[in-house]
Design an enzyme around this catalytic site. Structure first.
Site, PDB file in Angstrom:
ATOM      1  N   SER A 180       0.789  -1.230   0.000  1.00  0.00           N
ATOM      2  CA  SER A 180       0.000   0.000   0.000  1.00  0.00           C
ATOM      3  C   SER A 180       0.822   1.281   0.000  1.00  0.00           C
ATOM      4  CB  SER A 180      -1.001   0.020   1.149  1.00  0.00           C
ATOM      5  OG  SER A 180      -0.497  -0.574   2.295  1.00  0.00           O
ATOM      6  N   HIS A 208      -5.475  -3.336  -2.831  1.00  0.00           N
ATOM      7  CA  HIS A 208      -5.169  -2.370  -3.894  1.00  0.00           C
ATOM      8  C   HIS A 208      -5.118  -3.002  -5.286  1.00  0.00           C
ATOM      9  CE1 HIS A 208      -4.245   0.716  -0.924  1.00  0.00           C
ATOM     10  NE2 HIS A 208      -3.657  -0.236  -0.240  1.00  0.00           N
ATOM     11  N   LYS A 240     -12.113   0.810  -1.800  1.00  0.00           N
ATOM     12  CA  LYS A 240     -11.121   1.437  -2.686  1.00  0.00           C
ATOM     13  C   LYS A 240     -11.643   1.420  -4.124  1.00  0.00           C
ATOM     14  CE  LYS A 240      -7.635   0.853   0.749  1.00  0.00           C
ATOM     15  NZ  LYS A 240      -7.064  -0.145   1.613  1.00  0.00           N
TER      16      LYS A 240
HETATM   17  C1  LIG Z   1      -7.128  -0.275   3.107  1.00  0.00           C
HETATM   18  C2  LIG Z   1      -6.471  -1.573   3.421  1.00  0.00           C
HETATM   19  C3  LIG Z   1      -6.997  -2.442   4.378  1.00  0.00           C
HETATM   20  C4  LIG Z   1      -8.139  -2.056   5.270  1.00  0.00           C
HETATM   21  O1  LIG Z   1      -9.331  -2.042   4.592  1.00  0.00           O
HETATM   22  P1  LIG Z   1     -10.529  -1.169   5.168  1.00  0.00           P
HETATM   23  O2  LIG Z   1     -11.727  -1.707   4.502  1.00  0.00           O
HETATM   24  O3  LIG Z   1     -10.225   0.239   4.825  1.00  0.00           O
HETATM   25  O4  LIG Z   1     -10.546  -1.405   6.657  1.00  0.00           O
HETATM   26  C5  LIG Z   1      -6.413  -3.675   4.529  1.00  0.00           C
HETATM   27  N1  LIG Z   1      -5.331  -4.033   3.805  1.00  0.00           N
HETATM   28  C6  LIG Z   1      -4.769  -3.201   2.905  1.00  0.00           C
HETATM   29  C7  LIG Z   1      -3.574  -3.644   2.140  1.00  0.00           C
HETATM   30  C8  LIG Z   1      -5.319  -1.941   2.701  1.00  0.00           C
HETATM   31  O5  LIG Z   1      -4.760  -1.102   1.845  1.00  0.00           O
END
Ligand SMILES: *Cc1c(COP(=O)(O)O)cnc(C)c1O
Length: 387
Positions: A180, A208, A240
């Site tokens: 990330s 992602h 996302k």
């Molecule tokens: C954003 C993210 C999460 C958390 O997801 P949410 O639904 O925002 O709690 C978990 N793992 C990765 C790699 C992320 O980028």
């Protein structure tokens, strides 16, 4: 004994002195290529809305129809009465989308990661994680009573060394698909071979990657053609690329039933509002069908990298919409992001402890909602502030 506030204030002051104090901005608009902040319109290069779906009218219409059908709240956990037909339908669609037998919805990705890891391993077991894994995975590993170790970023030899030395009953290897903060991809074909050689299970967090990678947006497992036995535990998020909210885990019948029985962050929490599931079903259709979003995004990534190299920015080895620009001084990161803000551009300023000391960076996120002209504007601004 010092009072609560005096103790906390001392720690807060120390944070501030280290230039690591974090502050929120109040955004007055929805998530889109421009954000309304303090009466100003800022170009948004910090959201994870990679496909530009957070403001899509069909998804919003599906959400509204979902509220009309189901009201606003689910009222209970999935195991009591919170599991609606809309949740069930979305789980079936996600299973098909990921090419896995089943999928299970979680309220957030953070909760999915805590729940999955702790449902699968415990005392006498081993959890191995990439050192750059998302905080929710690392927290999930720390919560277990298993032996929890981190291997050097994407290092197959370190991972192998740790696997060889373990006599644990159950071994779980956990990695981000797309990292990330760096935007690079895990070498999943090799990690998966190593895991199966040592009878370890592999879990991939593709928060992602889903929506962005693969011909139909199936993520890193689609892009690298990884089967269910190669990646038996696949996690993805819906806040996302999908532009909605929540997360899912996809895998075998036995995996999903195990999570329903044993994942505490699944069992002891209220189910997502059904309307969110309705919206995500609409989003899933767009993600799978509108290839032009991924094509446009890829063109923007190439345009950004080419322009950035031309003006001498310090990029990382990322082919994804996460394009970090390294700033060699952690304290300068904030200054530069403030200068960009003054030029009408918002980017994430990422500093330790989110990333290792000395690797502060601007985390630039591209989206299919951006135009080529907006990317050019970003490049011009980066050049003018001396990034
Ligand atoms: C954003 C993210 C999460 C958390 O997801 P949410 O639904 O925002 O709690 C978990 N793992 C990765 C790699 C992320 O980028």
């Amino acid at each position: 004994m010092k009072s609560l506030d005096a103790t906390l204030q001392a720690a807060l002051d120390e944070r501030r002195q280290q230039h690591l104090y974090r502050q929120r901005v109040n955004v007055a608009s929805g998530c889109g290529p421009a954000l309304g902040v303090n009466g100003q319109s800022l170009l948004n290069f910090c959201s994870n809305d990679y496909l530009g779906l957070a403001g899509h009218p069909d998804i919003a219409a599906a959400l509204k129809a979902g509220v009309d059908a189901y009201g606003t709240g689910s009222g209970a956990s999935h195991l009591i009465s919170g599991h609606s037909v809309a949740h069930q339908r979305l789980e079936e669609q996600l299973a098909e989308f990921t090419g896995r037998p089943r999928a299970l919805l979680f309220s957030t990705g953070y909760m999915a990661n805590l729940g999955v890891i702790n449902a699968l391993v415990g005392r006498h077991d081993l959890v191995l994680q990439d050192q750059l894994n998302h905080a929710s995975l690392l927290d999930g590993g720390r919560l277990t009573r298993a032996d929890f170790r981190r291997y050097k970023h994407s290092s197959l030899s370190h991972l192998q060394w740790l696997l060889e030395r373990s006599s644990a009953r159950r071994k779980l290897v956990v990695t981000d698909g797309v990292f990330s903060m760096d935007g690079d991809l895990a070498p999943l074909v090799k990690i998966s071979a190593l895991a199966s050689e040592h009878n370890a299970w592999l879990m991939v967090d593709d928060a992602h990657g889903v929506g962005v990678l693969g011909a139909t947006g199936g993520g890193i497992v689609e892009q690298q053609n990884l089967s269910l036995p190669q990646v038996p535990i696949l996690m993805g998020t819906l806040g996302k690329s999908f532009g909605t909210f929540g997360a899912f885990v996809a895998g075998s019948e036995a995996l999903i039933e195990t999570l329903i029985q044993f994942a505490r962050s699944y069992i002891y929490t209220t189910a997502l509002p059904p309307s969110i599931a309705c919206a995500t079903s609409a989003s899933l259709k767009i993600v799978a069908q509108e290839h032009w979003r991924r094509d446009h995004l890829c063109a923007l990534i190439a345009r950004f990298r080419e322009g950035a190299q031309h003006i001498g920015l310090h990029l990382m080895a990322s082919t994804t919409p996460i394009q970090p620009v390294l700033i060699n001084d952690d304290q300068r990161v904030n200054e530069i992001s403030q200068l960009l803000r003054a030029k009408g551009i918002m980017v994430g300023a990422i500093r330790p402890p989110t990333v290792p000391e000395g690797s502060g960076r601007l985390r630039i996120c591209l989206s299919a909602a951006h135009s080529e002209q907006q990317v050019d504007q970003l490049l011009e601004a980066l050049e003018s502030v001396g990034a």
